[in-house]
Design an enzyme around this catalytic site. Sequence first.
Site, PDB file in Angstrom:
ATOM      1  N   ASP A 274     -32.848   6.975 -13.590  1.00 60.35           N
ATOM      2  CA  ASP A 274     -31.427   6.841 -13.770  1.00 60.35           C
ATOM      3  C   ASP A 274     -30.933   5.620 -12.686  1.00 60.35           C
ATOM      4  O   ASP A 274     -31.705   5.509 -11.622  1.00 60.35           O
ATOM      5  CB  ASP A 274     -30.360   7.879 -13.269  1.00 60.35           C
ATOM      6  CG  ASP A 274     -29.102   7.804 -13.188  1.00 60.35           C
ATOM      7  OD1 ASP A 274     -28.330   7.355 -14.044  1.00 60.35           O
ATOM      8  OD2 ASP A 274     -28.551   8.325 -12.181  1.00 60.35           O
TER       9      ASP A 274
ATOM     10  N   ASP B 169     -26.977   4.615 -11.298  1.00 56.25           N
ATOM     11  CA  ASP B 169     -26.292   4.736 -10.169  1.00 56.25           C
ATOM     12  C   ASP B 169     -26.142   6.099  -9.759  1.00 56.25           C
ATOM     13  O   ASP B 169     -26.278   7.180 -10.544  1.00 56.25           O
ATOM     14  CB  ASP B 169     -24.699   4.576 -11.076  1.00 56.25           C
ATOM     15  CG  ASP B 169     -23.675   4.032  -9.969  1.00 56.25           C
ATOM     16  OD1 ASP B 169     -23.895   3.701  -8.597  1.00 56.25           O
ATOM     17  OD2 ASP B 169     -22.412   3.980 -10.203  1.00 56.25           O
TER      18      ASP B 169
ATOM     19  N   ASP C 281     -29.555  11.849 -10.557  1.00 59.36           N
ATOM     20  CA  ASP C 281     -28.707  12.588  -9.837  1.00 59.36           C
ATOM     21  C   ASP C 281     -27.706  13.432 -10.576  1.00 59.36           C
ATOM     22  O   ASP C 281     -27.181  14.139 -10.011  1.00 59.36           O
ATOM     23  CB  ASP C 281     -27.900  11.494  -8.861  1.00 59.36           C
ATOM     24  CG  ASP C 281     -26.818  10.744  -9.741  1.00 59.36           C
ATOM     25  OD1 ASP C 281     -27.068  10.445 -10.665  1.00 59.36           O
ATOM     26  OD2 ASP C 281     -25.713  10.910  -9.280  1.00 59.36           O
TER      27      ASP C 281
END
Lengths: 352, 352
Positions: free
Chosen positions: A99, A101, A306
């Site tokens: 991922d 951001d 995240d």
Amino acid sequence: MRHAAAHPAPRPPFRRRARRGAAQVRQRRLGRRGADAVQLDGVARLLRRDGEDRPGVRRPGRGRPGTVAQVGRRGPAEDPGPDGAGAGVLRRYPLYIFDLDGTLYRGDEAIPHAADTVRRLVEEGSAVRYFTNNSGQTREFFARKLQTMGFPCEPGMVYSTATGVAALCRERGVDRVFCVGEPGLVQTLREAAVEVVNADAKGRVWPCGEASAVVVGICRSFTYALLDAALQCLLKGASYWATNTDATYPLEGGRLEPGAGSLVAAVSTCAGRGPDLVVGKPSPWIVRQILEETGVAPQDALLVGDRPETDLACGRTLGCPTCLVLTGVTRQAPPDQAFCEDLRGLLDPTLR
Amino acid sequence: MRHAAAHPAPRPPFRRRARRGAAQVRQRRLGRRGADAVQLDGVARLLRRDGEDRPGVRRPGRGRPGTVAQVGRRGPAEDPGPDGAGAGVLRRYPLYIFDLDGTLYRGDEAIPHAADTVRRLVEEGSAVRYFTNNSGQTREFFARKLQTMGFPCEPGMVYSTATGVAALCRERGVDRVFCVGEPGLVQTLREAAVEVVNADAKGRVWPCGEASAVVVGICRSFTYALLDAALQCLLKGASYWATNTDATYPLEGGRLEPGAGSLVAAVSTCAGRGPDLVVGKPSPWIVRQILEETGVAPQDALLVGDRPETDLACGRTLGCPTCLVLTGVTRQAPPDQAFCEDLRGLLDPTLR
């Protein structure tokens, strides 16, 4: 990389309580076995999760487990570390899917140790792919951004929901769409030889034209007239694809702005039906595409992100192992979720 | 006015089958009583519905049943007619509350017999109020439109969701709002001394300003920036009121356009919460306001509309009797719903 359930280090009371709750649930399932068995069971289940067969789930690369020709050699398996944390998931993988951001950068700033880690994984022979729900930019944009921050990246290594929609058009034989989106999505579609019937030369969308497929993503030029034009296509039976359903996007300084999900909600409400397909996380559509294009079996591709409920869920469905990193929005790993504080945990299981 | 369950005239098979199904359900509830008892029971239940006490429902005008000072004398009760159809609901009411589109007119055309009927009800002493979910126009606009078609109407007899929001502001002591709406809503609020922080002199709304209440209705100048500005108010804790949640609006020629509900869906999705209050149908908020302002008890006010699930549901909650008219979108009355083919049925129970 550690494993939340098996982690033996001291924890504040509320975390220990949460773990104990999870252990009790497992203990009940295990019948008369004791606490040690419970601890081991946590690890054993992770081992099973990597390799087990899931009926009803289509497995890209199935029949070719461990195919690595396109992605380089399989890295050496790691020792489990002195406390055994993460045994069963902790090894080098042929493929890492990151991922962006919250995992590799926050806004315009690289997260410490992230670029070094990814570079080392590539140097040691693993393949790397980047996956973002963002549909508003081209893959060239993301590649430049990642390169500037020191990540090893070429445009072909970036998968966005814009490239996902382009691949979907290819798969379904669709070469004309009505688009609710940003110029970056329009450009990505045009590069894939898909005509966007309602976009001008600069890629800005307008309430005009009709097509047999409607694509809805983040669109800062969204208007009531555009919504109405999309509705008219859908009422005539057009397919309805959403890039993603994120309700909001976080901006720097903690500000939130409306996400693609809020525009999808508007379209779905007046059309009286939800999207036929959502390309972005938590849908597994793009991870499946990455696995197919790299030829890697799900159990050999580690998803790193995240947000457990989106970044990781989309791979878990396919049977990919996952690792949560605590550098983004999530501050505490859910029970049974492998995690690391920052990306260095992918390299060194003894790191504290 | 007829009653669907008790109607004895020949019907096509699918309607008869539906009725028989409903009768069987009632018969099961009634235990050993026969078919005649079932028929009577349908009527008896309607009688009960008019007068029964509903715990937990606030009743405007309670303690003053039948107060008619503000609305004229109570009309004479009708004979039930030769077949007894509609007995128990068929009488003249002190107050009639009419839906507009599909009940009194379709687009710009009055529905045959509607104006004559309403005029006669007024001549015979009943009060009449008009109630529309439309928030985009002022009550003066609707009054002019109805007058032109021959309906007896003054602006004060019209209740729209715009007047509803204005009344809500008065009730809650709110004198500044952020508005997602049409100039007609802005003007209605301004006439009620409510400042619209984001509207220009012409009543057009823009993405600027902040207020402690956000009002969302149909808004053909809706943009992403306006959505974002509404979100910022809501994230700071503003109240959130919707005029209505209609997903679409029908236009002439059968075309549908996005309704306020689709814009409410966009706002609710990014804000992560639904409206604190929906003013329009099927919410009973405005009918309650009409009852309070006219001083009529719920059982003395007949709601007339073409959509059982919105026009009629909003009054049923309060204990008002209801009558479906088949001149709008509904072609067949649900079981147990009093109905008439056109508005003449309100005057003449023997009309076929």
